[in-house]
Structure formats: structure tokens, C-alpha cells
Design an enzyme around this catalytic site. Sequence first.
Site, PDB file in Angstrom:
ATOM      1  N   GLU A  33      92.393  48.368  41.767  1.00  0.00           N
ATOM      2  CA  GLU A  33      92.655  49.441  40.806  1.00  0.00           C
ATOM      3  C   GLU A  33      93.576  50.527  41.362  1.00  0.00           C
ATOM      4  O   GLU A  33      93.195  51.704  41.477  1.00  0.00           O
ATOM      5  CB  GLU A  33      91.341  50.068  40.333  1.00  0.00           C
ATOM      6  CG  GLU A  33      90.416  49.089  39.649  1.00  0.00           C
ATOM      7  CD  GLU A  33      89.164  49.734  39.076  1.00  0.00           C
ATOM      8  OE1 GLU A  33      88.463  49.053  38.312  1.00  0.00           O
ATOM      9  OE2 GLU A  33      88.888  50.921  39.365  1.00  0.00           O
ATOM     10  N   GLU A  42      86.209  42.267  37.740  1.00  0.00           N
ATOM     11  CA  GLU A  42      85.088  43.182  37.529  1.00  0.00           C
ATOM     12  C   GLU A  42      84.837  43.318  36.034  1.00  0.00           C
ATOM     13  O   GLU A  42      85.765  43.373  35.243  1.00  0.00           O
ATOM     14  CB  GLU A  42      85.342  44.588  38.089  1.00  0.00           C
ATOM     15  CG  GLU A  42      85.311  44.722  39.590  1.00  0.00           C
ATOM     16  CD  GLU A  42      85.571  46.156  40.048  1.00  0.00           C
ATOM     17  OE1 GLU A  42      85.229  47.108  39.293  1.00  0.00           O
ATOM     18  OE2 GLU A  42      86.125  46.323  41.143  1.00  0.00           O
TER      19      GLU A  42
END
Length: 463
Positions: free
Chosen positions: A166, A364
Site C-alpha cells: 500500500e 488483503e
Amino acid sequence: MKYTFPENFWWGSAASGPQTEGAADVDGRKPSIWDYWYTKEPGRFFNGVGPANTSNFYYQYKEDIALMKETGHNSFRTSIQWSRLIPDGIGEVNPKAVDFYNRVIDEMIAQGVTPFMNLYHFDMPMSMQEKGGFESREVIDAYATFAETCFKLFGDRVKHWFTFNEPIVPVEAGYLYDMHYPNVVDFKRAVQVAFGTTLAHAKAVKAYHGLKQDGKIGIILNLTPSYPRSQNEADLRAAHLADLIFNRSFLDPVTLGEFPKDLVELLREKNFLPEYTEEDLVTIKENIIDILGVNYYQPRRVKAKEYMPHPDAPFVPEHLFDNYEMPYRKMNPYRGWEIYEKAIYDIAINIRDNYNNMPFFISENGMGVEGEDHYRNHEGYIEDTYRIDFIKSHLQWLHKAISEGSNCQGYHLWTFMDCWSWANAYKNRYGLVEVNLDDNYKRTVKASGKWYKTLASENGFEA
């Protein structure tokens, strides 16, 4: 209906070194930005709980990896902490860290759990932050050296590498919204950090491919579809701008080798272009990823601006659009996030149609819940049927995308066991396995962990 997934599908979960290992000042590890910030402003951390101990994986990894096998994992992603492996960010490699990561990798392989290794999960070594973080050429090169060191040490056994988790989050949280250290609010510096991160990523990809280790390297992006409030032209424009900034700023250069033209024009128009060289652009263009990890939690809903921002206010992306709360949306009340399962399908189809059907996996997806002790049954474990339902409903949409040609190769839940999080400590629990902080970090498999074993062994589920 039975939902069956492709052969050799990756079933597992994801975590990170700084959120699980603990042992923050043990065996030569030096402070990351989190350790440093906690010493300066412990009040900025939920209930004053810092990053020192987290979930004790450093000492309980064998037990944890056995539980991975017990909960059906054939793969697991964690991260190598730069501040543990090369404590000063550059220079000497820490032999105790090499030993630890070797033991973890070997134990995973022995238990039939394929190691997926990420290199950076928001955990800048403080020594590197002091040199400017990813605004600094020296730090960009130091990261590339750290990455190559990891490949050489562990690449004989690790065949799935990821450069960053991220990468937009440190940009937003650290340089725009005062949520993470270094608590800067400066859009131009945020852009420079984003560019530096992209360049550091490309240099790591180049180093990995140069070693010819017969594996794959990628990146983990949190892709958050931007949905317009309506089909009104102004709302559509707002959604396009949000998508450029929060998704395509990283997605396009790592998969296509180029930044979106509309984004470049926007930055040029507002005088926010980063400093770069033509050689940098060539490095980014020539070093695209082999596989993409996609983190998905919630959608982004936007609308056209209602009011113009104050002319003297520091520029933030929300000067271009407003966030929109759709009426009657389904919510996770504990996290304050909308639950919108179809977005996982929309992401997959977007990758299929606009990014050369790049091989990807859901790296995720998960549901954080507060006060899970309320759901403990008479047998002593947490009956988290809400998490099972959450996973099923997302997998149904993922299955539809795969049936329509999307090149998805796996699903990893966040997370394997309850872990410390950056701002919320242990408030919201995400794990398939409970961690009892009051009982020597005792692990107890939840109902979701038992179900996950069945899901993986049957390579699908009935719904």
C-alpha cells in the site's frame, strides 16, 4: 450453489513484520519511524499502546506456522523489517536477523506454507527518515540495496516477492493528513515521496530480474474503486480525479510503465510535478511487475465539490471532490467502513480489461471487529460467523470475475492472527486466530479459522 476456485489457488492470509514480530529492541533491531514517534507522542497511539511487543511472532513463530497449516494455509505473506535486517538502513547486515528470517522461511516451507515476502510495510528505519525518506535519492538507493540483499539471502527459497505494501498510505498518512509520522501536510512533498517510492520499487524490480532467481516480483496496492454519486458529468469528473490520485498514481506505472497523462497534467497545472530525470522515467518504464497484489476493504464514493476550499488552505485531494455517504449503505459499524462486495469484482474486471489481464491475487480483505470477546461460545473460542459471511460474500463476487476471465490466482485474508495496528492498537480484531494479550499471547483458533481450513481443503464453499 458450490463455488469452486481454480486449481492451485492460493489460500492464506497476510500480516507484516512490524505488526506481529514484537521484539522491537531485541537482537540488534533499531528504531523505525513508529518506535521513534511513540517515544515522542505516545498520546497519538490508541490507549497509549506502542509497537514494542505486538503479537510476539518473533518468539512464537513455530507455533504460529503450525496454526497456519491447521487453518488451511498454503501460502502466507509477511514482511522483512528493514530496521531489523540492516539496522542503520545502509551498511552492515544483522546476522541475528538473517538467522530469524531463515528460520521462519524454512519452517513455513516445512509446513507446506509458501512464503510470500514483502519488503516495506510502512516501516521506514528512523535513520533513513532522518535523511529524507523517499524524498531522498540516498534513501531510494539504500532501499534498492536492502531489496537486493533480501533477494540474495532468501531468494533461493522465496519465489514470491513484493516491494511495497500500500505505497499510497505513507504518502497520504505521512505527508497529507497528519495520521502517520513525519506528520507533514504538503501536497508537493507528498508527490515527491510517491515518485521516489515508485522509483525505489522499479529499482528493486530491476535488481530482482537481474538475479534471474526463477520467481516473481510484484507490489501490493490498496485499490479502492471510486464510484460517482450519479452519472452527472461533474460527479463523473470527481470520481475520475479521485481514481487518478488514489489508484492509478501507482497502478499505472507499475503495470504499464507510465503515469496517467491526466494525472501528470493535473500536477503540472497546479505546479506540483516532482523532481525527476529522464533516466528515472526509463527505469520505471522498463521494470514492470510480474504479479499484482490487491488489497480491498471498502469503496470510495465521491461527488462534485459543494463548496470551494479556502484559497489559503494547504492543497489536499479533497479540494477536487467531496466524499459521499451513500444512503442505506451496508456498514461495518466497528470500523466505520462500508461493506460493498461487488467492488472486488469491479477491480478484477478493470485489471482484466485495462491492465493486460495482469496475474493478480487478493492480498488483503478482511473485517475488523471490536469486542470479539462477546462472541465467545461455551467451548471457549470466538464464534465469528460475521467474518465467515464477510469472506463468503466477497468470494462470490471474486468467483464471478474469475468465471469471466479475470486472472486471479488467490485470496489472502487480513489477517492470520490478531495483530497490532498503527493507530488502533488491538481495538479492532481481524484474525482467524485470537491472540490473548493478558495470557502470554495465547493463541486460540476462531470459528472462522476452522471454516477457513474447510474452504481451503475443498478449494471452495457452498452458499
